[in-house]
Design a protein around this motif. Structure first.
Motif, PDB file in Angstrom:
ATOM      1  N   SER A 153       0.825  -1.201   0.000  1.00 21.69           N
ATOM      2  CA  SER A 153       0.000   0.000   0.000  1.00 21.69           C
ATOM      3  C   SER A 153       0.868   1.264   0.000  1.00 21.69           C
ATOM      4  N   PRO A 179      -7.952  -2.457  -2.412  1.00 26.17           N
ATOM      5  CA  PRO A 179      -7.571  -1.082  -2.045  1.00 26.17           C
ATOM      6  C   PRO A 179      -6.518  -0.504  -3.007  1.00 26.17           C
ATOM      7  N   ARG A 207      -6.838   2.886  -5.306  1.00 25.11           N
ATOM      8  CA  ARG A 207      -5.875   3.984  -5.255  1.00 25.11           C
ATOM      9  C   ARG A 207      -5.298   4.276  -6.649  1.00 25.11           C
TER      10      ARG A 207
END
Lengths: 203, 203
Positions: B62, B124, B128
């Motif tokens: 991430s 996720p 993004r």
């Protein structure tokens, strides 16, 4: 090739089942996340059968790259054989957009994804994928050459370069459609190129 | 964010060193082939330091997606802030082609590669990256809007859709340039779009 020539019909079918299972797993989870054991389970073969056909993962990756390239190029060859004019390019565009929509915009181009994952780590795979993209470009060039012969494009148009640009738009359009979960990027990329071709028309 | 706010300056520098090392390894070998241990060794930090900043690989992934998106978008923002006309788009094209040539056409777009690897396995990250591509598209749209305001494009041109198509061409062009080890596909993709914009010019 020699190895395959020696296989019986049943052997060939088993080998193909293994390659299909591997291709599906690699498309879903990536090459790196797919193990020989995963493929063995998905294909429903024993460890010794698996080893008989593919003793190393690299051989399996090579067979998947070859199989996916042949499949995509085969279907593109069929679809593009129908295209001799700019109007017919729109029908081909429609087929690709519908195929992406049917998948819910998951997964990109199978050979584009393999290229992205293997280009820096697997030189033979990169070389094979380079050949597949060159063949794809040549198929598009043939369509544009036919459109030029019909007078839809000015004589001397660099159709090979436009075909390369259209293929880039398809690859990027598929990636962006995958990320956005929407066919819009793929549609925009191909439609803009088709509009460009229309604007090149003489007169 | 809250976590980061609590870090000292030295802590922030260490964290950034880890993220930079991870980004480089993931760009070279793929996310799947990069382990926490590899990153720890490349960043030159202890296991306990590593664990302090990133206890799970998903947190590291991430942070890399965020770092690479910010870096690419930051440099695109700087470059595109100079573009208010179609002629200035050619200068921006030149910068991207030179950057690819300087790398010997290895590696594609860092965020395109991450998108390809993570779109189906890391929701996720996909979200993004979707945001990063949308910002990139908006930057290009702003340039085309400026060109339209100067009268270089007809009023009412769907500049947002053309920007999406140009971004698709860049992504596909980078992938094909990586596979062919040649800047030609990237050049063809962007030049064709710039030629298209010129042909849209009124009068």
């Amino acid at each position: 090739m020699e190895h395959r020539a020696k296989l019986t019909a049943k052997g060939r079918a088993t080998r193909e089942r293994i390659v299909r299972a591997a291709a599906q797993l690699m498309a879903e989870h990536g090459v790196a996340h797919t193990t020989i054991k995963d493929v063995q389970a998905a294909a429903g073969v024993s460890a010794s059968q698996m080893y008989h056909y593919f003793s190393e993962k690299s051989e399996l990756v090579s067979a998947v790259v070859e199989g996916q390239s042949d499949q995509i190029l085969g279907s593109q060859e069929l679809a593009l054989a129908q295209v001799h004019s700019i109007a017919e390019l729109s029908r081909w565009r429609h087929l690709m957009v519908e195929a992406m929509r049917d998948k819910g915009c998951t997964g990109g181009c199978p050979i584009g994804s393999l290229a992205n994952e293997l280009a820096e780590t697997d030189p033979p795979a990169r070389a094979r994928l380079e050949g597949a993209f060159a063949r794809w470009q040549a198929l598009i060039t043939d369509c544009l050459t036919a459109a030029m012969a019909r007078g839809e494009l000015p004589p001397g148009t660099d159709v090979d370069r436009i075909a390369l640009s259209l293929l880039a738009g398809i690859q990027g359009g598929l990636l962006l459609s995958q990320v956005h979960r929407d066919t819009k990027p793929l549609e925009a990329a191909i439609d803009t190129m088709i509009d460009y071709l229309r604007r090149l028309a003489p007169g």
